[in-house]
Design an enzyme around this catalytic site. Sequence first.
Site, PDB file in Angstrom:
ATOM      1  N   CYS A 151       9.587  -7.895   2.315  1.00 50.57           N
ATOM      2  CA  CYS A 151       8.266  -7.361   1.989  1.00 50.57           C
ATOM      3  C   CYS A 151       8.111  -6.054   2.757  1.00 50.57           C
ATOM      4  O   CYS A 151       8.214  -6.040   3.986  1.00 50.57           O
ATOM      5  CB  CYS A 151       7.194  -8.359   2.415  1.00 50.57           C
ATOM      6  N   GLU A 184       2.934  -9.801 -10.552  1.00 50.77           N
ATOM      7  CA  GLU A 184       2.635 -11.218 -10.298  1.00 50.77           C
ATOM      8  C   GLU A 184       2.117 -11.899 -11.568  1.00 50.77           C
ATOM      9  O   GLU A 184       2.246 -13.106 -11.727  1.00 50.77           O
ATOM     10  CB  GLU A 184       1.603 -11.364  -9.172  1.00 50.77           C
ATOM     11  N   HIS A 213       7.917  -5.888  -5.214  1.00 48.16           N
ATOM     12  CA  HIS A 213       7.447  -6.266  -6.548  1.00 48.16           C
ATOM     13  C   HIS A 213       7.815  -5.221  -7.609  1.00 48.16           C
ATOM     14  O   HIS A 213       7.849  -5.543  -8.802  1.00 48.16           O
ATOM     15  CB  HIS A 213       5.922  -6.425  -6.560  1.00 48.16           C
ATOM     16  N   CYS A 249       8.145  -1.256  -2.595  1.00 39.81           N
ATOM     17  CA  CYS A 249       7.490  -2.570  -2.631  1.00 39.81           C
ATOM     18  C   CYS A 249       8.422  -3.470  -3.413  1.00 39.81           C
ATOM     19  O   CYS A 249       8.914  -3.078  -4.481  1.00 39.81           O
ATOM     20  CB  CYS A 249       6.128  -2.484  -3.318  1.00 39.81           C
ATOM     21  N   ASP A 290       8.344 -13.152   1.721  1.00 38.62           N
ATOM     22  CA  ASP A 290       7.523 -12.105   1.088  1.00 38.62           C
ATOM     23  C   ASP A 290       6.131 -12.704   0.873  1.00 38.62           C
ATOM     24  O   ASP A 290       5.929 -13.914   1.018  1.00 38.62           O
ATOM     25  CB  ASP A 290       8.134 -11.690  -0.267  1.00 38.62           C
TER      26      ASP A 290
HETATM   27  N1  DGL Z   1       6.030  -7.275  -2.088  1.00 36.45           N
HETATM   28  C1  DGL Z   1       5.309  -6.740  -1.003  1.00 36.45           C
HETATM   29  C2  DGL Z   1       5.883  -5.431  -0.506  1.00 36.45           C
HETATM   30  O1  DGL Z   1       7.074  -5.232  -0.627  1.00 36.45           O
HETATM   31  C3  DGL Z   1       3.816  -6.682  -1.025  1.00 36.45           C
HETATM   32  C4  DGL Z   1       3.009  -7.013  -2.175  1.00 36.45           C
HETATM   33  C5  DGL Z   1       1.621  -7.392  -1.730  1.00 36.45           C
HETATM   34  O2  DGL Z   1       1.474  -8.526  -1.291  1.00 36.45           O
HETATM   35  O3  DGL Z   1       0.708  -6.531  -1.764  1.00 36.45           O
HETATM   36  O4  DGL Z   1       5.192  -4.620   0.046  1.00 36.45           O
END
Ligand code: DGL
Length: 274
Positions: free
Chosen positions: A78, A158, A194, A192, A15
């Site tokens: 990701c 983050e 995150h 996402c 990721d």
């Molecule tokens: N965690 C990533 C995703 O699933 C991207 C986060 C990023 O780097 O903008 O898209």
Amino acid sequence: MTASAASLLPIGVFDSGVGGLTVLRALRAALPAEDFLYLGDTARLPYGTKSASTVSRYALQAADRLAGRGIKCLVVACNTASSVAIPALAASLAPVPVIGVIEPGAQAAARATRTGRVAVIATEGTVRGGAYPQALAAIDSRIEVAQKACPLFVALAEEGWTDGPIVEAVARRYLEPLFIGPRPADTLLLGCTHFPALVTPIRRVVGEGVVLVDSAETTAAATAARLGGLGLCRGQGIGTVRLMATDGPERFARVGSVFSGEPIAPGDVELVDL
Ligand code: DGL
């Protein structure tokens, strides 16, 4: 290499940062005997605001680094990289299988919706590329999709800010317009890796009536099925996890502990350059 020798290799997971640890957690629950090698490209995060060609280049470099260590399969944890780079990654790593999070996430949302209306929140790159509307249309062309880019969610996650008044205010600004109108979605896809860290404020804003889905568990199930089909599953034992980051091992350990649900010490994170 024979399948039985390859089955002893770790599963590579990557990721842009710590978000993919939510997928790693589900992978470990589904495949407890497997070893995992995780790479967070923290030096170049965020991916979500960058162009498709830059994200593809970064993804190929990360995959190359993992492949160089010897992996039996790559999980692209990701959404942004999965939405633009899967064909290039599959060509580069062949015959090592490559599994992204978009199809599994779309499957989870299609299964969850009762009204056929799904809202997707993701990074700018994932929204712009239209990977989720395409994947959902391929499953059921009647599903209506509304999308919203929520880039600040990545920065908040983050930062380790997973709840509180500031996060909730940002969540309201992003999400309320998605659920206003006569035909709101009944399912919200966290597109996402995150975003599952922010599930508490997201739930508070959208209410109990909306089903929240993400791709972690379905990606883990897809990985288990793919490895099983190829005879690459490790039979027994308790697997290990090795963590790598391209910047800030201390920060990765601190914030990653929240995402992975267990403590990570800075010494557990190897600093690598791509
Ligand atoms: N965690 C990533 C995703 O699933 C991207 C986060 C990023 O780097 O903008 O898209």
